[in-house]
Design an enzyme around this catalytic site. Structure first.
Site, mmCIF file in Angstrom:
data_model
loop_
_atom_site.group_PDB
_atom_site.id
_atom_site.type_symbol
_atom_site.label_atom_id
_atom_site.label_comp_id
_atom_site.label_asym_id
_atom_site.label_seq_id
_atom_site.Cartn_x
_atom_site.Cartn_y
_atom_site.Cartn_z
ATOM 1 N N LYS A 41 0.908 -1.338 0.027
ATOM 2 C CA LYS A 41 0.114 -0.197 -0.192
ATOM 3 C C LYS A 41 0.747 1.317 -0.174
ATOM 4 C CE LYS A 41 -4.336 -1.499 0.423
ATOM 5 N NZ LYS A 41 -5.434 -1.151 -0.879
ATOM 6 N N SER A 265 -3.947 -11.690 3.584
ATOM 7 C CA SER A 265 -4.146 -11.538 2.217
ATOM 8 C C SER A 265 -3.158 -12.476 1.567
ATOM 9 C CB SER A 265 -3.762 -10.084 1.670
ATOM 10 O OG SER A 265 -4.606 -9.149 2.295
#
Length: 326
Positions: A41, A265
């Site tokens: 991110k 994830s």
């Protein structure tokens, strides 16, 4: 290398070739957690902040607000501290205690919503809170990671480019879907420069991103309770839904067998790979994206009591249901 700001340290060329996970094929795990923000991110956050700066929407001393369940919040907090912005992160109860503490340690303000939206998640509630905040305070800049093209463009320019530069020919690419910024950015680049690559989107059961039935989710990262504006389902070749129990089992297995603690994830992505493994020809070159590492999940995914309380004792071993392709 010598950098001037912590947020400039983007490590985009770290790959781990995993032996034994996908027999007779070459599996490369792209490790995205080797930067000060600890996740993929950081590239999304940099792309959106720099885009806002170029457009004159954001300037020194400016104030940013964004919705996040953890990783993007940390990334924006790193950038805000480095560049002199004030950042408010709107989050929810699924954020890990470590992520929440780190966002605050970096000087950001946090606002936590507790009411679920109509699909049983918190995303709709988080976005509604941001709309309220920006309406009452026009000086707040909402980057909107769910609809901002700069989010996807950052991954077309960096993530996907790095994969083709370092790995070369790629037969299968697996990418987890949250905001779908990483997924859509990679898809755009691969369709242009490697159209033969099969692109597999990995989502979590209970997410509505690809039309699945809504349901409760406990692990931040993948899945949404509303389809992000960036998402283009027709651009991917296959979608695999993963039960969070299988993601937990995979994370714990990778830690035990490979000395590699991974985030939820990544556990989902590798669990999805198990599902489609038989359809991948021998000798194929497969790349799987690992958004973050497991240090922020030590009190959840890697904590026996939390796992048993959340998913039952069956999630503590490697047995049970497997993901399904949709």
């Amino acid at each position: 290398m010598i950098y001037q700001h912590a947020c400039d340290i983007v490590t985009d060329e770290v790959f781990l070739e995993l032996d034994g996970v996908l027999p007779d094929r070459h599996l490369f795990l792209k490790l995205e957690g080797m930067n000060p923000a600890g996740s993929v991110k950081l590239k999304s956050a940099l792309g959106m902040v720099e885009d806002a700066e170029r457009k004159g929407v954001l300037w020194p001393g400016g104030r940013i607000v964004e919705s996040s369940s953890g990783s993007l919040g940390i990334a924006l907090a790193v950038i805000a501290a480095s560049r002199g912005y004030h950042f408010t992160c709107v989050t929810d109860p699924n954020v890990s205690p470590q992520s929440l503490a780190l966002i605050r340690a970096l000087g950001a303000e946090t606002v936590q919503v507790t009411q679920r939206d109509h699909n049983g998640g918190y995303l709709g509630t988080r976005i509604a809170r941001i709309r309220e905040m920006t309406e009452s305070d026009p000086g707040l800049v909402w980057l909107n990671q769910y609809a901002n093209p700069a989010n996807a463009q950052a991954h077309a320019r960096r993530t996907a480019t790095s994969i083709l530069k370092n790995i070369g020919h790629v037969d299968v690419l697996l990418v987890g879907a949250g905001t779908t910024g990483t997924l859509m950015g990679c898809t755009r680049h691969f369709r242009a420069f490697s159209p033969w690559t099969k692109i597999v989107a990995v989502d979590t059961a209970g997410s509505v991103t690809f039309g699945g039935l809504p349901g409760p989710r406990h692990i931040p990262g993948l899945g949404t309770s509303r389809r992000p504006e960036l998402c283009r389902p027709d651009q991917v070749d296959e979608v695999v839904l993963v039960d969070e129990r299988d993601a937990v089992r995979m994370c714990r297995r990778m830690a035990r067998e490979h000395g590699l603690p991974l985030g939820g994830s990544t556990g989902s992505v590798l669990a999805a790979l198990e599902t489609i493994a038989d359809a991948i020809p021998a000798g194929s070159r497969v790349v799987a994206l690992s958004p973050d590492m497991g240090d922020r999940y030590v009190k959840t995914i890697y904590d026996d009591m939390w796992v048993a309380d959340t998913f039952g004792h069956g999630a503590l071993d490697d047995s049970g249901r497997r993901p399904v392709a949709v």
